[in-house]
Design a protein around this motif. Structure first.
Motif, short mmCIF file in Angstrom:
data_model
loop_
_atom_site.label_atom_id
_atom_site.label_comp_id
_atom_site.label_asym_id
_atom_site.label_seq_id
_atom_site.Cartn_x
_atom_site.Cartn_y
_atom_site.Cartn_z
N GLU A 40 0.82 -1.21 0.00
CA GLU A 40 0.00 0.00 0.00
C GLU A 40 0.86 1.26 0.00
OE1 GLU A 40 -3.69 2.13 2.34
OE2 GLU A 40 -3.38 -0.02 2.58
N SER A 41 1.96 1.26 0.72
CA SER A 41 2.86 2.43 0.73
C SER A 41 3.48 2.66 -0.64
CB SER A 41 3.97 2.23 1.76
OG SER A 41 3.43 2.19 3.05
N VAL A 42 3.84 1.58 -1.32
CA VAL A 42 4.43 1.70 -2.66
C VAL A 42 3.39 2.21 -3.65
CG1 VAL A 42 5.52 0.43 -4.55
CG2 VAL A 42 6.21 -0.03 -2.20
N VAL A 43 2.17 1.69 -3.56
CA VAL A 43 1.09 2.15 -4.44
C VAL A 43 0.78 3.62 -4.15
CG1 VAL A 43 -1.36 1.86 -5.03
CG2 VAL A 43 0.11 -0.15 -4.76
N ARG A 44 0.76 4.01 -2.89
CA ARG A 44 0.51 5.41 -2.52
C ARG A 44 1.60 6.32 -3.11
NH1 ARG A 44 -0.51 4.74 2.36
NH2 ARG A 44 -2.75 5.04 2.16
N ALA A 45 2.84 5.90 -3.00
CA ALA A 45 3.94 6.69 -3.57
C ALA A 45 3.78 6.83 -5.08
CB ALA A 45 5.28 6.05 -3.23
N ALA A 46 3.40 5.75 -5.75
CA ALA A 46 3.21 5.80 -7.20
C ALA A 46 2.10 6.77 -7.57
CB ALA A 46 2.90 4.41 -7.74
N ALA A 47 1.00 6.75 -6.82
CA ALA A 47 -0.12 7.65 -7.10
C ALA A 47 0.27 9.11 -6.89
CB ALA A 47 -1.31 7.28 -6.22
N ILE A 48 0.94 9.39 -5.80
CA ILE A 48 1.32 10.77 -5.49
C ILE A 48 2.34 11.29 -6.51
CG2 ILE A 48 2.49 12.24 -3.80
CD1 ILE A 48 1.16 10.46 -1.62
N LEU A 49 3.35 10.50 -6.80
CA LEU A 49 4.38 10.94 -7.74
C LEU A 49 3.84 11.12 -9.16
CD1 LEU A 49 7.46 8.84 -6.61
CD2 LEU A 49 7.19 11.32 -6.46
N SER A 50 2.91 10.25 -9.57
CA SER A 50 2.39 10.34 -10.93
C SER A 50 1.24 11.33 -11.06
CB SER A 50 1.91 8.95 -11.40
OG SER A 50 0.79 8.54 -10.64
N VAL A 58 -2.89 -7.83 -4.89
CA VAL A 58 -1.92 -8.67 -4.20
C VAL A 58 -2.66 -9.81 -3.54
CG1 VAL A 58 -0.15 -8.75 -2.41
CG2 VAL A 58 -0.44 -6.69 -3.79
N ARG A 59 -2.33 -11.02 -3.96
CA ARG A 59 -2.98 -12.23 -3.43
C ARG A 59 -4.50 -12.11 -3.46
NH1 ARG A 59 0.85 -11.05 0.57
NH2 ARG A 59 2.81 -12.03 0.10
N GLY A 60 -5.02 -11.56 -4.55
CA GLY A 60 -6.46 -11.44 -4.73
C GLY A 60 -7.08 -10.21 -4.08
N ARG A 61 -6.31 -9.45 -3.33
CA ARG A 61 -6.81 -8.25 -2.65
C ARG A 61 -6.49 -7.01 -3.48
NH1 ARG A 61 -3.59 -5.92 1.88
NH2 ARG A 61 -4.50 -3.86 2.02
N LEU A 62 -7.50 -6.19 -3.74
CA LEU A 62 -7.29 -4.96 -4.49
C LEU A 62 -6.97 -3.80 -3.56
CD1 LEU A 62 -10.22 -5.12 -7.07
CD2 LEU A 62 -7.79 -5.34 -7.55
N ILE A 63 -5.99 -2.99 -3.95
CA ILE A 63 -5.62 -1.80 -3.19
C ILE A 63 -5.74 -0.62 -4.13
CG2 ILE A 63 -3.72 -0.60 -2.02
CD1 ILE A 63 -2.59 -3.46 -1.44
N GLY A 64 -6.44 0.43 -3.72
CA GLY A 64 -6.59 1.63 -4.54
C GLY A 64 -6.22 2.87 -3.76
N GLY A 118 -3.07 10.51 -2.36
CA GLY A 118 -2.56 9.55 -1.40
C GLY A 118 -3.60 8.94 -0.49
N ALA A 119 -4.87 9.31 -0.67
CA ALA A 119 -5.94 8.76 0.16
C ALA A 119 -6.39 7.41 -0.39
CB ALA A 119 -7.12 9.71 0.20
N ARG A 120 -6.66 6.49 0.50
CA ARG A 120 -7.15 5.18 0.09
C ARG A 120 -8.53 5.34 -0.55
NH1 ARG A 120 -6.74 -0.34 3.50
NH2 ARG A 120 -6.61 -1.62 1.65
N THR A 121 -8.76 4.61 -1.62
CA THR A 121 -10.05 4.65 -2.30
C THR A 121 -10.64 3.25 -2.35
OG1 THR A 121 -9.07 4.27 -4.48
CG2 THR A 121 -9.33 6.56 -3.80
N ALA A 122 -11.91 3.19 -2.67
CA ALA A 122 -12.54 1.90 -2.87
C ALA A 122 -11.91 1.26 -4.10
CB ALA A 122 -14.05 2.06 -3.05
N PRO A 123 -11.29 0.10 -3.94
CA PRO A 123 -10.65 -0.51 -5.11
C PRO A 123 -11.68 -0.96 -6.13
CG PRO A 123 -10.53 -1.97 -3.21
CD PRO A 123 -11.16 -0.69 -2.75
N ARG A 124 -11.26 -0.94 -7.38
CA ARG A 124 -12.15 -1.41 -8.44
C ARG A 124 -11.33 -2.22 -9.42
NH1 ARG A 124 -12.05 2.27 -13.04
NH2 ARG A 124 -10.64 3.97 -12.54
N GLU A 125 -12.00 -3.09 -10.10
CA GLU A 125 -11.33 -3.93 -11.09
C GLU A 125 -10.76 -3.07 -12.20
OE1 GLU A 125 -10.75 -7.25 -11.23
OE2 GLU A 125 -11.63 -7.45 -9.24
#
Length: 93
Positions: free
Chosen positions: A36-46, A54-60, A65-72
């Motif tokens: 989640e920290s790596v995904v957050r960094a990618a979102a903020i930087l981009s 990850v292992r079937g779990r969606l992270i958005g 940098g705020a967590r969102t409801a993940p979507r396919e």
């Protein structure tokens, strides 16, 4: 990595910025950052939302940098490969 970025800045400023980004993500991983920290960094930087499965779990995460409801993810057609220096598409492998 910092020394390389400094020397590269003189030759190619854009490449220097890329090396800084790589260094940033390297430090996150070396520090034991979770997915989640790596995904957050990618979102903020981009500046755009980012996500991961990850292992079937969606992270958005949104661009702030705020967590969102993940979507396919949307189905996307891979881009056509082009020969180097050519505008003509090449056959897909």
């Amino acid at each position: 990595m910092q020394e390389l970025a400094g020397r590269l800045k003189v030759l190619d400023p854009a490449a220097s910025e890329s090396v800084k980004i790589i260094g940033y993500f390297d430090s996150l991983v070396a520090g034991g950052a979770g997915v989640e920290s790596v995904v957050r960094a990618a979102a903020i930087l981009s500046g755009v939302p980012a996500g991961a499965r990850v292992r079937g779990r969606l992270i958005g995460v949104d661009a702030d940098g705020a967590r969102t409801a993940p979507r396919e993810p949307e189905e996307r057609t891979p881009p056509t490969r082009r020969a180097c220096g050519s505008n003509a598409p090449t056959a897909q492998a």
